[in-house]
Scaffold this motif. Structure first.
Motif, PDB file in Angstrom:
ATOM      1  N   ILE A 103       0.835  -1.200   0.000  1.00 39.98           N
ATOM      2  CA  ILE A 103       0.000   0.000   0.000  1.00 39.98           C
ATOM      3  C   ILE A 103       0.874   1.255   0.000  1.00 39.98           C
ATOM      4  N   ASN A 104       1.937   1.255   0.786  1.00 39.62           N
ATOM      5  CA  ASN A 104       2.834   2.418   0.809  1.00 39.62           C
ATOM      6  C   ASN A 104       3.537   2.620  -0.521  1.00 39.62           C
ATOM      7  N   GLN A 105       3.901   1.525  -1.219  1.00 36.43           N
ATOM      8  CA  GLN A 105       4.526   1.660  -2.536  1.00 36.43           C
ATOM      9  C   GLN A 105       3.554   2.253  -3.543  1.00 36.43           C
ATOM     10  N   ILE A 106       2.298   1.837  -3.483  1.00 40.10           N
ATOM     11  CA  ILE A 106       1.292   2.395  -4.390  1.00 40.10           C
ATOM     12  C   ILE A 106       1.091   3.874  -4.108  1.00 40.10           C
ATOM     13  N   ARG A 107       1.098   4.257  -2.843  1.00 40.17           N
ATOM     14  CA  ARG A 107       0.910   5.659  -2.481  1.00 40.17           C
ATOM     15  C   ARG A 107       2.083   6.531  -2.916  1.00 40.17           C
ATOM     16  N   GLN A 108       3.270   5.961  -3.018  1.00 38.00           N
ATOM     17  CA  GLN A 108       4.451   6.743  -3.391  1.00 38.00           C
ATOM     18  C   GLN A 108       4.611   6.892  -4.897  1.00 38.00           C
ATOM     19  N   LEU A 109       3.797   6.179  -5.691  1.00 39.18           N
ATOM     20  CA  LEU A 109       3.901   6.301  -7.138  1.00 39.18           C
ATOM     21  C   LEU A 109       3.475   7.693  -7.587  1.00 39.18           C
ATOM     22  N   ASP A 110       4.158   8.203  -8.591  1.00 37.11           N
ATOM     23  CA  ASP A 110       3.789   9.489  -9.179  1.00 37.11           C
ATOM     24  C   ASP A 110       2.745   9.237 -10.258  1.00 37.11           C
ATOM     25  N   LEU A 111       1.514   9.596  -9.978  1.00 40.35           N
ATOM     26  CA  LEU A 111       0.437   9.392 -10.930  1.00 40.35           C
ATOM     27  C   LEU A 111       0.288  10.614 -11.817  1.00 40.35           C
ATOM     28  N   LYS A 112       0.080  10.365 -13.088  1.00 42.53           N
ATOM     29  CA  LYS A 112      -0.193  11.444 -14.036  1.00 42.53           C
ATOM     30  C   LYS A 112      -1.699  11.561 -14.192  1.00 42.53           C
ATOM     31  N   ASP A 113      -2.125  12.624 -14.827  1.00 39.77           N
ATOM     32  CA  ASP A 113      -3.550  12.801 -15.056  1.00 39.77           C
ATOM     33  C   ASP A 113      -4.108  11.752 -15.995  1.00 39.77           C
TER      34      ASP A 113
END
Length: 191
Positions: free
Chosen positions: A52-62
């Motif tokens: 979950i922490n790895q998913i939260r740290q991903l840089d998401l684009k629009d």
């Protein structure tokens, strides 16, 4: 045993408070930890928290976030509170039948409504494999409700003749609606 003694036993049983006695008290049936006879797997819990922490740290684009959700209800509306029925009616999921799919925008307001009824619905983000449609593509889109893919194909375009045939007469709109309803109610009362 008399009725009074049975009542006292039941009363004592109902007043018994379940207390947590530590992580290693697995021998009693009334503790929730009894369901895990080999102990709680702390490694698995830590792994899921790390994921979950790895998913939260991903840089998401629009482009990674879908602007719409495909939502459907998979549980019946019987025996649910009135405020959940109210939220379902705002989302358009208040029909008798389950699995009717509705497109909901991905905004904070609608996400808050979806969060209130999260135990009654399933959600799928809508994918745009051909890109987000423009104003010229409005009649050429088709949504696959099982995969959540919105495809743009000119062969799906509906002709203007078919759209004109689908329109009803103007008698049901605007100022003619009141006269039509009055006429139809008079006709209904005449029988």
């Amino acid at each position: 045993m008399s009725f009074v003694s049975i009542f006292h036993i039941q009363k004592r049983f109902l007043n018994y408070r379940i207390t947590y006695k530590g992580p290693f008290d697995y021998k009693r049936d009334h503790t929730k930890a009894y369901r895990y006879p080999f102990g709680i797997n702390k490694g698995a819990i830590e792994d899921t928290i790390n994921e979950i922490n790895q998913i939260r740290q991903l840089d998401l684009k629009d482009t990674d976030v879908s602007p719409f959700h495909l939502v459907w209800r998979y549980k019946t509306m019987t025996h649910i509170p009135w405020h959940e029925k109210y939220v379902l009616s705002h989302l358009g999921l208040h029909q008798k039948e389950c699995h009717i799919r509705v497109v909901v925008p991905n905004t904070p307001h609608f996400n808050g409504l979806l969060w209130r009824v999260k135990h009654l619905i399933q959600l799928m983000p809508i994918a745009f494999p051909d890109g987000i449609p423009t104003e010229e593509d409005v009649g050429c889109v088709k949504l696959n409700t099982y995969t959540g893919a919105l495809s743009v194909n000119p062969s799906h375009k509906v002709s203007a003749d078919r759209i004109d045939l689908a329109k009803s007469d103007d008698i049901y709109y605007g100022k003619y609606l009141r006269e039509y309803l009055k006429w139809s109610s008079d006709q209904w009362l005449a029988y």
